[in-house]
Design an enzyme around this catalytic site. Structure first.
Site, PDB file in Angstrom:
ATOM      1  CE  LYS A 203      -3.936  -2.227   2.172  1.00  0.00           C
ATOM      2  NZ  LYS A 203      -4.567  -2.649   3.427  1.00  0.00           N
TER       3      LYS A 203
ATOM      4  CD  GLN B 222      -3.714  -4.377   6.483  1.00  0.00           C
ATOM      5  OE1 GLN B 222      -3.771  -3.332   5.822  1.00  0.00           O
ATOM      6  NE2 GLN B 222      -4.088  -5.537   5.984  1.00  0.00           N
TER       7      GLN B 222
ATOM      8  CG  ASP C 116     -10.024   0.300   5.041  1.00  0.00           C
ATOM      9  OD1 ASP C 116      -9.819  -0.161   3.904  1.00  0.00           O
ATOM     10  OD2 ASP C 116      -9.294   0.065   6.023  1.00  0.00           O
TER      11      ASP C 116
HETATM   12  N1  GUN Z   1      -7.001  -6.417   5.888  1.00  0.00           N
HETATM   13  C1  GUN Z   1      -7.193  -7.089   4.730  1.00  0.00           C
HETATM   14  N2  GUN Z   1      -7.776  -6.287   3.820  1.00  0.00           N
HETATM   15  C2  GUN Z   1      -7.949  -5.089   4.407  1.00  0.00           C
HETATM   16  C3  GUN Z   1      -8.481  -3.843   3.966  1.00  0.00           C
HETATM   17  O1  GUN Z   1      -8.954  -3.671   2.840  1.00  0.00           O
HETATM   18  N3  GUN Z   1      -8.458  -2.849   4.876  1.00  0.00           N
HETATM   19  C4  GUN Z   1      -7.976  -3.000   6.134  1.00  0.00           C
HETATM   20  N4  GUN Z   1      -8.017  -1.960   6.953  1.00  0.00           N
HETATM   21  N5  GUN Z   1      -7.477  -4.138   6.572  1.00  0.00           N
HETATM   22  C5  GUN Z   1      -7.468  -5.171   5.711  1.00  0.00           C
END
Ligand code: GUN
Length: 297
Positions: free
Chosen positions: A54, A98, A121
């Site tokens: 990311k 995350q 998100d």
């Molecule tokens: N863990 C796995 N996919 C995601 C996501 O899209 N966002 C977040 N915050 N955690 C994740």
């Protein structure tokens, strides 16, 4: 018949390119870069990889990346203090914590502490509520990415029968809302659904998000259906191999004989998630700076 492969990887690359271009224009107009803060607690190896990708993708799209890696034993108070600091920080447009968090931290209360206008998100209850009543807010990245692939492929979804398999807050429920907003007739199926093959057979659009390797079989599908496979499952390793193959929730090869179009795993939905995250962050940046986001973002 052999289905068209829906190339999520190429679609995501094009979206990232477009976001990168608009992010450069944003920087000129706003006098600063759009910024995404990513918070990782603990040392889960898969999460480390996601967070690293990311960060790289954010920088590649001409945006600023702020990474916060905290130890496993971080307390709820410490994490909430960081979230509050990021809420106040004007160089941060989007905040992503995350998941999963270590078990001593309550995910809902942490997510609720993120400013809804920085919740790129789309996990905050305010954004879930906005989606549910049709107000603009942030939509979770994976279902929004699926929707982009579907409308690119099918155009108007009005009146089509859509079956979403899976009812998670992150994929199934928001996916169903988006399909409903697009005037599809929507069914959410799940582990207690009776006659799942019979339900799926009605669908012009199938979105599978259950996390069970190759569960959806060719004979469940209607001829000509469009299939979006959100699952990422690792099979047990074959003899002599260290790692098993990655497969989706749909038995890809046989399903390709019945469907009109299908996303592969890997290379389908997966790459869309980060691309949409960047898109959501740039939308947040425009709103925070009082600018209008480009229509095709
Ligand atoms: N863990 C796995 N996919 C995601 C996501 O899209 N966002 C977040 N915050 N955690 C994740």
């Amino acid at each position: 018949m052999t289905a068209t492969r829906i190339d999520g990887k190429a679609f995501a690359a094009a979206l990232r390119e477009r976001v990168g271009g608009y992010a450069a224009s944003f920087e000129e107009a706003a006098g600063r870069k759009a910024g995404l803060a990513v918070v990782l607690v603990g040392d889960d190896p898969a999460s480390q990889v996601y967070v690293g990708s990311k960060g790289k993708a954010t920088v590649a799209a001409n945006m600023a990346s702020f990474e916060h890696r905290l130890p496993d034993e971080t307390t709820s108070q410490e994490l909430l203090a960081l979230v509050e600091q990021l809420n106040q920080d004007e160089s941060v447009d989007g905040i992503l914590v995350q998941l999963p968090l270590p078990s001593h931290l309550d995910e809902q209360s942490i997510i609720s502490a993120i400013s809804p206008d920085k919740d790129v998100d789309g996990f905050h209850v305010i954004n879930a509520g906005r989606l549910s009543v049709g107000q603009s807010g942030f939509v979770p990245c994976t279902p929004l990415g699926c929707m982009m692939l579907l409308t690119d492929r099918l155009g108007d979804l009005s009146g089509l029968e859509a079956v979403v398999i899976g009812r998670s807050n992150i994929v199934g429920k928001p996916m169903a809302q988006l399909l409903l907003d697009a005037n599809a007739t929507v069914t959410i199926a799940h582990s207690r659904t009776k006659d799942l093959p019979g339900v799926v057979k009605r669908a012009d659009i199938v979105v599978a998000a259950v996390g069970r390797a190759e569960m959806v079989k060719a004979e469940w599908l209607k001829e000509g259906a469009t299939v979006i496979d959100v699952g990422i499952n690792r099979l047990p390793p074959e003899p002599g191999k260290e790692k098993g193959r990655l497969v989706g929730d749909v038995a890809f090869n046989e399903a390709s004989e019945v469907a009109a179009a299908i996303t592969p795993v890997p290379g389908g939905v997966g790459p869309m998630t980060i691309a949409v995250l960047l898109r959501n962050t740039l939308v947040a940046a425009h709103r925070n700076a009082g600018l209008t986001a480009p229509e095709d973002l």
